[in-house]
Design a protein around this motif. Sequence first.
Motif, PDB file in Angstrom:
ATOM      1  N   VAL A 123      11.528   2.426  -2.584  1.00 11.93           N
ATOM      2  CA  VAL A 123      10.873   3.732  -2.664  1.00 11.93           C
ATOM      3  C   VAL A 123       9.440   3.607  -3.153  1.00 11.93           C
ATOM      4  O   VAL A 123       9.164   2.925  -4.145  1.00 11.93           O
ATOM      5  N   VAL A 124       8.544   4.275  -2.446  1.00 12.42           N
ATOM      6  CA  VAL A 124       7.142   4.346  -2.838  1.00 12.42           C
ATOM      7  C   VAL A 124       6.885   5.737  -3.406  1.00 12.42           C
ATOM      8  O   VAL A 124       7.069   6.740  -2.715  1.00 12.42           O
ATOM      9  N   LEU A 125       6.469   5.793  -4.671  1.00 15.43           N
ATOM     10  CA  LEU A 125       6.110   7.056  -5.287  1.00 15.43           C
ATOM     11  C   LEU A 125       4.634   7.310  -4.978  1.00 15.43           C
ATOM     12  O   LEU A 125       3.751   6.651  -5.530  1.00 15.43           O
ATOM     13  N   ALA A 126       4.354   8.219  -4.065  1.00 15.83           N
ATOM     14  CA  ALA A 126       2.982   8.520  -3.667  1.00 15.83           C
ATOM     15  C   ALA A 126       2.492   9.687  -4.512  1.00 15.83           C
ATOM     16  O   ALA A 126       2.884  10.841  -4.288  1.00 15.83           O
ATOM     17  N   VAL A 127       1.656   9.386  -5.505  1.00 15.43           N
ATOM     18  CA  VAL A 127       1.314  10.375  -6.518  1.00 15.43           C
ATOM     19  C   VAL A 127      -0.190  10.409  -6.791  1.00 15.43           C
ATOM     20  O   VAL A 127      -0.899   9.426  -6.600  1.00 15.43           O
ATOM     21  N   ARG A 128      -0.650  11.554  -7.269  1.00 13.16           N
ATOM     22  CA  ARG A 128      -2.076  11.703  -7.606  1.00 13.16           C
ATOM     23  C   ARG A 128      -2.412  10.962  -8.895  1.00 13.16           C
ATOM     24  O   ARG A 128      -3.451  10.321  -9.003  1.00 13.16           O
ATOM     25  N   ASP A 129      -1.533  11.053  -9.893  1.00 12.84           N
ATOM     26  CA  ASP A 129      -1.758  10.423 -11.193  1.00 12.84           C
ATOM     27  C   ASP A 129      -0.953   9.132 -11.265  1.00 12.84           C
ATOM     28  O   ASP A 129       0.270   9.166 -11.443  1.00 12.84           O
ATOM     29  N   VAL A 130      -1.625   8.000 -11.117  1.00 12.14           N
ATOM     30  CA  VAL A 130      -0.928   6.713 -11.068  1.00 12.14           C
ATOM     31  C   VAL A 130      -0.190   6.417 -12.366  1.00 12.14           C
ATOM     32  O   VAL A 130       0.925   5.884 -12.344  1.00 12.14           O
ATOM     33  N   GLU A 131      -0.781   6.760 -13.509  1.00  3.38           N
ATOM     34  CA  GLU A 131      -0.127   6.482 -14.786  1.00  3.38           C
ATOM     35  C   GLU A 131       1.189   7.248 -14.906  1.00  3.38           C
ATOM     36  O   GLU A 131       2.210   6.697 -15.323  1.00  3.38           O
ATOM     37  N   LYS A 132       1.177   8.519 -14.514  1.00  2.00           N
ATOM     38  CA  LYS A 132       2.422   9.296 -14.528  1.00  2.00           C
ATOM     39  C   LYS A 132       3.411   8.731 -13.515  1.00  2.00           C
ATOM     40  O   LYS A 132       4.622   8.755 -13.739  1.00  2.00           O
ATOM     41  N   GLY A 133       2.884   8.228 -12.409  1.00  2.00           N
ATOM     42  CA  GLY A 133       3.760   7.598 -11.419  1.00  2.00           C
ATOM     43  C   GLY A 133       4.444   6.370 -11.978  1.00  2.00           C
ATOM     44  O   GLY A 133       5.638   6.147 -11.754  1.00  2.00           O
TER      45      GLY A 133
END
Length: 297
Positions: free
Chosen positions: A40-50
């Motif tokens: 799974v790839v978490l595609a997120v705006r905030d990498v740290e939260k990801g």
Amino acid sequence: MKWTEREIPNQTGRVAVVTGANTGLGFETARALAEHGASVVLAVRDVEKGKQAAARISGDVTVQELDLSSLESIGHAAAELHTKHDRIDLLINNAGVMYTPKQTTRDGFELQFGTNHLGHFAFTGQVLDLLLGVPDSRVVTVSSIGHRVRAAIHFDDLQWERSYSRMAAYAQSKLANLLFTYELQRRLARHGTTVATAAHPGMSDTELIRNVPTAVRLGARLVTPLIAQKATMGALPTLRAATDPAVLGGQYYGPDGLGESRGHPEVVTSSNQSYDVALQRRLWTVSEDLTGVKFPL
């Protein structure tokens, strides 16, 4: 039979990209897919939260920076995914904003339409070649029961420059998600391997309400525990649309309870307007013009 996470088939060997996966419905979708074997790839705006979200999931999970309010970020993310993966089995267009004050994206689009629809349109178009030819690959786009409320595609003022309504702008973006899904499925049908589906979570207790006016938000916090379901349940329609072997292209999944507000996932119908083929095609053409993205179909 009530469909639950237990019905998710083994996902080992499959690659899933989930937008907005660091919290709420996206997180629960990513968690369930990873627990069933998917990479799974978490595609997120905030990498740290990801990264914090990834640490809470058991399985093969990576993080990809993706800001759907920026066409430049979308292009970079798509390019990076091409370098890291030779295929994508599941693209889950989950991220979204709701009832935001009047704002624009970096490219000048109204924030809700620009993020919820145009961002996912552009992202899908730039990674779709990684799904084409992959057996049982799927594009699942998350809409909302809100697509029925004051919903219309305001072609004469798509960016709400003359006036602005948080609710109407959100409804426009969620109606656009469905118009996009149905038109994408029609274009995918000739390829035979990839399908487009849609889902909605009913009324789910997530962070989406953070942008509603303060008085409404305080009231929602009192009522939500009584009428809304947990994000684990709200994610089930998306998970079924993504993994159930019986799913057909162009189907729309939502909860089976009263008013589709809560319950287990089943095939539901969207508004009459969402099935308007002329409207689907017109929105597609406008979306291509606004984003500059052409689909490899």
